[in-house]
Structure formats: structure tokens, C-alpha cells
Design a protein around this motif. Sequence first.
Motif, PDB file in Angstrom:
ATOM      1  N   ALA A 143      40.481  12.502  23.683  1.00 52.70           N
ATOM      2  CA  ALA A 143      39.887  11.197  23.393  1.00 52.70           C
ATOM      3  C   ALA A 143      38.741  11.316  22.397  1.00 52.70           C
ATOM      4  N   ASP A 144      37.922  12.388  22.512  1.00 48.51           N
ATOM      5  CA  ASP A 144      36.787  12.526  21.598  1.00 48.51           C
ATOM      6  C   ASP A 144      37.247  12.778  20.164  1.00 48.51           C
ATOM      7  N   LEU A 145      38.347  13.496  19.986  1.00 47.74           N
ATOM      8  CA  LEU A 145      38.888  13.690  18.640  1.00 47.74           C
ATOM      9  C   LEU A 145      39.493  12.388  18.124  1.00 47.74           C
ATOM     10  N   TYR A 146      40.129  11.639  19.013  1.00 45.97           N
ATOM     11  CA  TYR A 146      40.691  10.337  18.627  1.00 45.97           C
ATOM     12  C   TYR A 146      39.595   9.427  18.077  1.00 45.97           C
ATOM     13  N   TYR A 147      38.466   9.379  18.773  1.00 38.13           N
ATOM     14  CA  TYR A 147      37.361   8.542  18.308  1.00 38.13           C
ATOM     15  C   TYR A 147      36.814   9.039  16.971  1.00 38.13           C
ATOM     16  N   ARG A 148      36.819  10.351  16.798  1.00 35.29           N
ATOM     17  CA  ARG A 148      36.260  10.937  15.576  1.00 35.29           C
ATOM     18  C   ARG A 148      37.101  10.590  14.348  1.00 35.29           C
ATOM     19  N   ILE A 149      38.427  10.562  14.485  1.00 37.11           N
ATOM     20  CA  ILE A 149      39.275  10.344  13.309  1.00 37.11           C
ATOM     21  C   ILE A 149      39.676   8.877  13.143  1.00 37.11           C
ATOM     22  N   ASN A 150      39.577   8.081  14.208  1.00 31.41           N
ATOM     23  CA  ASN A 150      40.023   6.685  14.143  1.00 31.41           C
ATOM     24  C   ASN A 150      38.852   5.771  13.794  1.00 31.41           C
TER      25      ASN A 150
END
Length: 562
Positions: free
Chosen positions: A373-380
Motif C-alpha cells: 500500500a505504501d508503494l501504491y501511494y508513492r507512485i499513484n
Amino acid sequence: MLHGRFDEGGRSESTDLSVSGIYQISKVLMASTRLEITLTNVVNILSSMLEMHHGAIVVLDDENEPVISTTAGVTPSPQSGGGRAIPQTIIDEIVATGAPVVIPDASKSELCQADLQTSASDGVIPGSFIGVPVKAERKILGTLSIVRLRGDATSFPHDEDVRFLTMVANLVGQTIWLHRTRGVDGRQLPEEQGRREKFPDSERNDNGGRLPAKIDWIVGESPAVKQVLAIVSAVAPTNTTVLLRGESGTGKEFFAQAIHELSRRRTKPFVKLNCAALPESVLESELFGHEKGAYTGAISQRAGRFELANGGTLLLDEIGEISPAFQAKLLRVLQEGELERVGGTRTLKVDVRLICATNKNLETAVANGEFRADLYYRINVVPIVLPPLRDRPGDIARLARVFLKRFNKENGRELAFAPSALDLVSQCRFPGNVRELENCIRRTATLAQSTTIVPSDFACRNSQCLSSLLWKGTDGSNDGPAIDEFSTRRAGASQGELSSKACDPNDSGCPATGARLTERERLIDAMEKSGWVQAKAARLLRLTPRQVGYALRRHQIEVKKF
């Protein structure tokens, strides 16, 4: 807080809720509506997700005066300063510090008293206040705030709420900036248009380099493409991370190149890597580089893609396919802007503008624990959804001419389309999108019998179009094929009927012959021919057994047992 429980797999339910919220808010922010309506919809989504007394988004002008205030929940009282969504003193503090403001008990705060005294008449006593700055281009454009209900958030740490609201505020900031620089329909706002008319020959970016006047490698005049290009033009001059989403073959790499060429970094490298094409061990070396002797075969030091893209742009295609273990390594680089080569100990700083691309449903992947989820927030940060070719049919003929012109140049030919040929190709739906269209044109041009391409030159007129099997058996969506949806829901045919776009007129199953079969009939016919063995029927239909099983349940067909 968003939620505090964990599911059986140990994953916080707040993760699922926040991912769902970010996804819903991203879709709202992409809509072509007035800014006030868009922001109101965002606050309403927050209100439906969070147990809050009220929420507000305030947009500020250059003098830090509110120009737009949207609220949800209890309407603030006039005593708070002319009906402001939140007191000006709090706005001033958020703007001055550029940091979140958290007041654990808003009912005891002098800053919030005027805003809450009369609104408590509904019998609901407010709890904590959380406000975060709305930023874009290193400038504070406004504030996003909520007032929690007492007993909900006052007894818990507020870190999770602050983190979630900050991500929402970042998305909102990009949208506000987009509306200020360009209209929602992609046209320049009057002040921006006036500046360009005044200085037509000095169109320059912040580094003094002239911006290209045309993105000539992207062909399209449809509204769907124009809307995407408007977003690309707005986001390109920033360093904001972009996530390109869309089906395979929609041209994600070309749009990534457009973002790079329209940016301040266009004189620096544009580096790309397909993450799905490499195993994890090789992917780490490709991205981060390696030192000599780091592993067997590492005979010399090698710079990774991050180093090669330093100062420029890095495109990570198929980002959704990397493993959870490697996601953690990638997240550190994105957060810290530094890395270490495989087998090395020296920390290297990199300045890279990241563009990611995927045709995978990342929200589902996060919910299933397959994507962090933290990577999702970072790239989205700024998601851009690329339209499939079937949603831009007016561009098909235009693209076909471009591909034929390219073929002629490469092969020294002088082929041209007959009008009837362009009519035929324009009716196709191309589940493989632009990539499939280009392949179709190249194949047809290669085998054409004369210098004029006519309908009979196309494979679909000679029972040789393998893609027609996709039209009869898949829906072309990212969520996995279904036996009848592509030819019915998306082709515009009546429910259960075969699409007439891809079949051979000599085929008895072609609608042109009048012997039209429904999908249910085709499925039953295949099951009967295969002795009601789903695996055999799947081979006949060119589908997977899972797809056949799904179709049997969908059509309520009872499987015969012998």
C-alpha cells in the motif's frame, strides 16, 4: 482513525479502506467538471469514509485569502469569520508552517470554539481537528481539514489520519494546479493564453529550453485522447510522479515519452525498463547497478537504470508485476532518493522523475496483499488512464494511414488504402489496441496484391484473423476475459449475440449469414462436442478452463455427467 482491526492475514483493514478511498478520490479528480464540484465530491467521499463531524477543502489565492470553500457535514457558523469553512487563524498556521495541524480536542481549543459552539446544537460533540496543507509545485494552494467525532479519534494516535489526508491533499493540489493552468477541457485559461499570444516565439521552460510545439508521435483527435494530452501537458513541467494506466497496447510508453519531452528534464536521459521481463535478482541489478564481483558473472562495475536516468526520467513499465520483496527495496529508493549498487557499500544520490505504467488493477492487488500500500501511494500521485482504441474509433483510420506511411518508408513501397478498406478497418474493435492495429496494417500491407489495399486483403475477410477468436471469446478487459462480454456489452450487440465485426461471411456462425448463434448456444455446442469435458471445450473455444467454468455458471448451464 480509518480503522483499527486486522484481517486473518494480518493486514490492517485501514489499508484496504484508505486504498479504496484514494482510488475513488482519484476517479473524482479526473472528471471534467468545475473545480468547486470536484472538490465538493472529494469532501463527500471523505465524509462517507470517516466518522467525522465535518470536513472542508479551502482553496487560497495569492494573498492566502479563501476563494473556494467546500464542506461536508455541519455547516460552519458565521461567527468563524464570515462563514469560513475553518477559522482563518488555523489556515494561517497551516500556511505559515507548511505542516499538518492536529488539535486532539477541538471543543477545548480557542481556535475552533467559534466554529463549533453553534454547530454542536445537533447533539454531536466534535472531537479532534486535523488539517493538512494542499500543495503543488512547492506552493501551498489551500487546506484540507476534518473534525472527528468525539470518541472516534481522540483516544488514538493521529498519524494514520494525517498520512491519509496528506495523500488526498497531494492529489487535490495537483488538480487545483491543473485547473489554474488549463481549463478542465484542456484549453488554456485566459491569462495563460494571453501570455502565450504575447510571447509566441519565446515559449520556454524554467531551464530556458524551448518546449516542443507538437507531440507528433501520438496520433489522435478524439476527445478521449485530447483529454489525456491536456493532463500530460499540465503535469509534464512538474517533477510529480505519474502512473499511466490502461490496457495492453494503448501506448503507455509513448505517453511517458511525451511527459519527458514536455518537461524541464527533456535534455537529460529518458530511460525505460519493463519490470515484468526480468527475474527479481536481475531486476535489482538492472535498476540499482552492481559492483565488480557482486555475483557470478559480474565481471565489471555497472551503473543501473536509476543512475543512467539521473537528472532525467525513468519509466518503470509493468510496475504491478514486481515481487513484494523487491517492492520494499524500490520504495526506499523512491523515498530517500538514494541507492546502493548490488554488492556495494557506497550510497549514491539520484535525481530522477519517475513514471510508472501498468495494466494491472493495483487496488485489487493491494487489497489481496500482492502490492504494498505504501508503494501504491508513492507512485499513484497523478494517475492517467489511457483510453482503449474502441473508445476512440474516429482515430483508427488516422492511425492506419500513419502506420501504412511508416511501412512504405521502411520498405520502399507506395501502397494506399481504398476508402472501403478504411471503412472496414474502422469497424474493428482491436482488443490489442494500437499495437494490434499496427500489426494488422503491416501484415495486410506485406501481403497486399496491388498498390491499393482493398477489403479482401485483410485477414478477417479470409478467415485468418486470429484476433476474431478474442472478440468471440473475451472482453478485452484487465480483469480477465469472459466468454460473452466483449462481443455483447462492448460491441453494442444484443445480449448473448456474437459480434459481426470479426467473422468470415462464409462461416455459418457469422451474423451476416442470418444463422446467428448466441453465446449460450456456442458454449453448449462446444461442451457437447467435447463430451462435456470443460478442458476440451476450452481448447475448442480458445479459452481457459476457468473462463469456461465462469461462462457455464453465468448462463446457468448444468454440466452433464456420464
